[in-house]
Design a protein around this motif. Structure first.
Motif, PDB file in Angstrom:
ATOM      1  N   LYS A   1       0.874  -1.177   0.000  1.00 49.10           N
ATOM      2  CA  LYS A   1       0.000   0.000   0.000  1.00 49.10           C
ATOM      3  C   LYS A   1       0.905   1.219   0.000  1.00 49.10           C
ATOM      4  O   LYS A   1       1.744   1.383   0.880  1.00 49.10           O
ATOM      5  N   VAL A   2       0.710   2.061  -1.002  1.00 49.83           N
ATOM      6  CA  VAL A   2       1.583   3.216  -1.181  1.00 49.83           C
ATOM      7  C   VAL A   2       0.749   4.375  -1.722  1.00 49.83           C
ATOM      8  O   VAL A   2      -0.264   4.155  -2.381  1.00 49.83           O
ATOM      9  N   LYS A   3       1.161   5.579  -1.401  1.00 56.51           N
ATOM     10  CA  LYS A   3       0.519   6.747  -1.988  1.00 56.51           C
ATOM     11  C   LYS A   3       1.398   7.180  -3.150  1.00 56.51           C
ATOM     12  O   LYS A   3       2.568   7.512  -2.960  1.00 56.51           O
ATOM     13  N   VAL A   4       0.842   7.145  -4.361  1.00 58.12           N
ATOM     14  CA  VAL A   4       1.590   7.518  -5.567  1.00 58.12           C
ATOM     15  C   VAL A   4       0.960   8.777  -6.149  1.00 58.12           C
ATOM     16  O   VAL A   4      -0.227   8.787  -6.485  1.00 58.12           O
ATOM     17  N   ASN A   5       1.764   9.824  -6.209  1.00 61.20           N
ATOM     18  CA  ASN A   5       1.297  11.111  -6.723  1.00 61.20           C
ATOM     19  C   ASN A   5       0.032  11.579  -6.010  1.00 61.20           C
ATOM     20  O   ASN A   5      -0.902  12.094  -6.618  1.00 61.20           O
ATOM     21  N   GLY A   6       0.007  11.337  -4.702  1.00 62.15           N
ATOM     22  CA  GLY A   6      -1.087  11.806  -3.868  1.00 62.15           C
ATOM     23  C   GLY A   6      -2.280  10.882  -3.784  1.00 62.15           C
ATOM     24  O   GLY A   6      -3.222  11.161  -3.049  1.00 62.15           O
TER      25      GLY A   6
ATOM     26  N   LEU B   1      10.721  -0.792  -7.711  1.00 59.89           N
ATOM     27  CA  LEU B   1       9.736   0.283  -7.773  1.00 59.89           C
ATOM     28  C   LEU B   1       9.571   0.744  -9.225  1.00 59.89           C
ATOM     29  O   LEU B   1       8.458   0.992  -9.682  1.00 59.89           O
ATOM     30  N   LEU B   2      10.670   0.842  -9.959  1.00 58.75           N
ATOM     31  CA  LEU B   2      10.611   1.259 -11.365  1.00 58.75           C
ATOM     32  C   LEU B   2       9.681   0.363 -12.168  1.00 58.75           C
ATOM     33  O   LEU B   2       8.789   0.838 -12.871  1.00 58.75           O
ATOM     34  N   ASP B   3       9.873  -0.941 -12.083  1.00 59.59           N
ATOM     35  CA  ASP B   3       9.041  -1.863 -12.857  1.00 59.59           C
ATOM     36  C   ASP B   3       7.583  -1.811 -12.415  1.00 59.59           C
ATOM     37  O   ASP B   3       6.675  -1.905 -13.241  1.00 59.59           O
ATOM     38  N   THR B   4       7.348  -1.633 -11.131  1.00 57.65           N
ATOM     39  CA  THR B   4       5.974  -1.532 -10.642  1.00 57.65           C
ATOM     40  C   THR B   4       5.307  -0.268 -11.167  1.00 57.65           C
ATOM     41  O   THR B   4       4.159  -0.305 -11.617  1.00 57.65           O
ATOM     42  N   LEU B   5       6.019   0.853 -11.117  1.00 59.13           N
ATOM     43  CA  LEU B   5       5.454   2.101 -11.633  1.00 59.13           C
ATOM     44  C   LEU B   5       5.105   1.978 -13.105  1.00 59.13           C
ATOM     45  O   LEU B   5       4.016   2.355 -13.535  1.00 59.13           O
ATOM     46  N   ARG B   6       6.023   1.441 -13.884  1.00 62.65           N
ATOM     47  CA  ARG B   6       5.833   1.384 -15.330  1.00 62.65           C
ATOM     48  C   ARG B   6       4.850   0.289 -15.749  1.00 62.65           C
ATOM     49  O   ARG B   6       3.980   0.523 -16.575  1.00 62.65           O
ATOM     50  N   GLU B   7       4.992  -0.905 -15.180  1.00 62.44           N
ATOM     51  CA  GLU B   7       4.227  -2.054 -15.668  1.00 62.44           C
ATOM     52  C   GLU B   7       2.895  -2.261 -14.959  1.00 62.44           C
ATOM     53  O   GLU B   7       1.915  -2.626 -15.598  1.00 62.44           O
ATOM     54  N   GLU B   8       2.860  -2.048 -13.672  1.00 63.36           N
ATOM     55  CA  GLU B   8       1.621  -2.274 -12.920  1.00 63.36           C
ATOM     56  C   GLU B   8       0.748  -1.022 -12.869  1.00 63.36           C
ATOM     57  O   GLU B   8      -0.467  -1.116 -12.964  1.00 63.36           O
ATOM     58  N   LEU B   9       1.381   0.144 -12.690  1.00 63.20           N
ATOM     59  CA  LEU B   9       0.618   1.379 -12.513  1.00 63.20           C
ATOM     60  C   LEU B   9       0.553   2.227 -13.784  1.00 63.20           C
ATOM     61  O   LEU B   9      -0.090   3.271 -13.800  1.00 63.20           O
TER      62      LEU B   9
ATOM     63  N   THR C   1       9.949  -1.997  -0.192  1.00 63.72           N
ATOM     64  CA  THR C   1      10.474  -1.013   0.767  1.00 63.72           C
ATOM     65  C   THR C   1       9.672   0.282   0.797  1.00 63.72           C
ATOM     66  O   THR C   1       9.934   1.135   1.644  1.00 63.72           O
ATOM     67  N   VAL C   2       8.714   0.448  -0.112  1.00 65.45           N
ATOM     68  CA  VAL C   2       7.923   1.676  -0.119  1.00 65.45           C
ATOM     69  C   VAL C   2       6.521   1.467   0.455  1.00 65.45           C
ATOM     70  O   VAL C   2       5.678   2.357   0.360  1.00 65.45           O
ATOM     71  N   ASP C   3       6.286   0.314   1.055  1.00 66.84           N
ATOM     72  CA  ASP C   3       4.997   0.051   1.689  1.00 66.84           C
ATOM     73  C   ASP C   3       4.719   1.135   2.725  1.00 66.84           C
ATOM     74  O   ASP C   3       5.590   1.468   3.543  1.00 66.84           O
ATOM     75  N   GLU C   4       3.506   1.712   2.654  1.00 65.42           N
ATOM     76  CA  GLU C   4       3.069   2.762   3.593  1.00 65.42           C
ATOM     77  C   GLU C   4       3.866   4.061   3.449  1.00 65.42           C
ATOM     78  O   GLU C   4       3.929   4.853   4.380  1.00 65.42           O
ATOM     79  N   ARG C   5       4.453   4.283   2.295  1.00 64.43           N
ATOM     80  CA  ARG C   5       5.219   5.510   2.059  1.00 64.43           C
ATOM     81  C   ARG C   5       4.592   6.294   0.912  1.00 64.43           C
ATOM     82  O   ARG C   5       3.624   5.855   0.315  1.00 64.43           O
ATOM     83  N   GLU C   6       5.175   7.451   0.600  1.00 64.87           N
ATOM     84  CA  GLU C   6       4.654   8.299  -0.458  1.00 64.87           C
ATOM     85  C   GLU C   6       5.666   8.413  -1.588  1.00 64.87           C
ATOM     86  O   GLU C   6       6.823   8.751  -1.355  1.00 64.87           O
TER      87      GLU C   6
END
Length: 153
Positions: A4-9, A22-30, A65-70
């Motif tokens: 669970k992460v806050k991405v761009n608010g 994180l890179l692959d998650t941002l590009r491929e999942e989100l 490592t970004v769980d619960e982070r922004e």
């Protein structure tokens, strides 16, 4: 695992392999493709994003490592149709050519200014040294950062 992460608010929940970056998650999942995959080894800076307001290389950051982070990506800098001062400065100073490194350059520059404004062009160059531009737009990038940090203060 579930992250669970806050991405761009915006709150986001993703189910991922904890070994995924994180890179692959941002590009491929989100589907946030503004963050670029350059070297995939932490040497070029094209993948720079902010985690809790600090610049990080997303290709070296495990998504676990970004769980619960922004997380803020290049897509999260503008406010609607109003560009962030750094984005605007890059356009005005022509701080890009091919544009591939530009999202990472801008994210790194914003993080650098938030850490404390640079006093000289040499300091800007030193603090931005982890971001590579293969088109050699460095003089224009320095000009853009110098201009934007005046507005960001």
């Amino acid at each position: 695992m579930t992250v669970k992460v806050k991405v761009n608010g915006k709150p986001v929940t993703v189910r991922v392999d904890p070994r995924v970056t994180l890179l692959d998650t941002l590009r491929e999942e989100l589907e946030l493709t503004g963050t670029k995959k350059g070297c995939d080894r932490g040497q070029c800076g094209a993948c720079t994003v902010h985690v809790d307001g600090r610049r990080v290389l997303s290709c070296l950051t495990l998504v676990a490592t970004v769980d619960e982070r922004e997380v803020t990506t290049i897509e999260g800098l503008a406010r609607g149709d109003v560009l962030h001062p750094m984005q605007q400065a890059f356009i005005e100073r022509d701080g890009l050519q091919c544009g591939f490194c530009t999202p990472g350059q801008i994210m790194s520059a914003v993080g650098m200014v938030q850490e404390g404004p640079a006093r000289t062009d040499d300091e800007i160059r030193e603090r931005m040294s982890g971001n590579i531009c293969r088109c050699s737009c460095y003089p224009f990038i320095v000009d853009a950062i110098r201009d934007a940090q005046k507005v960001m203060r």
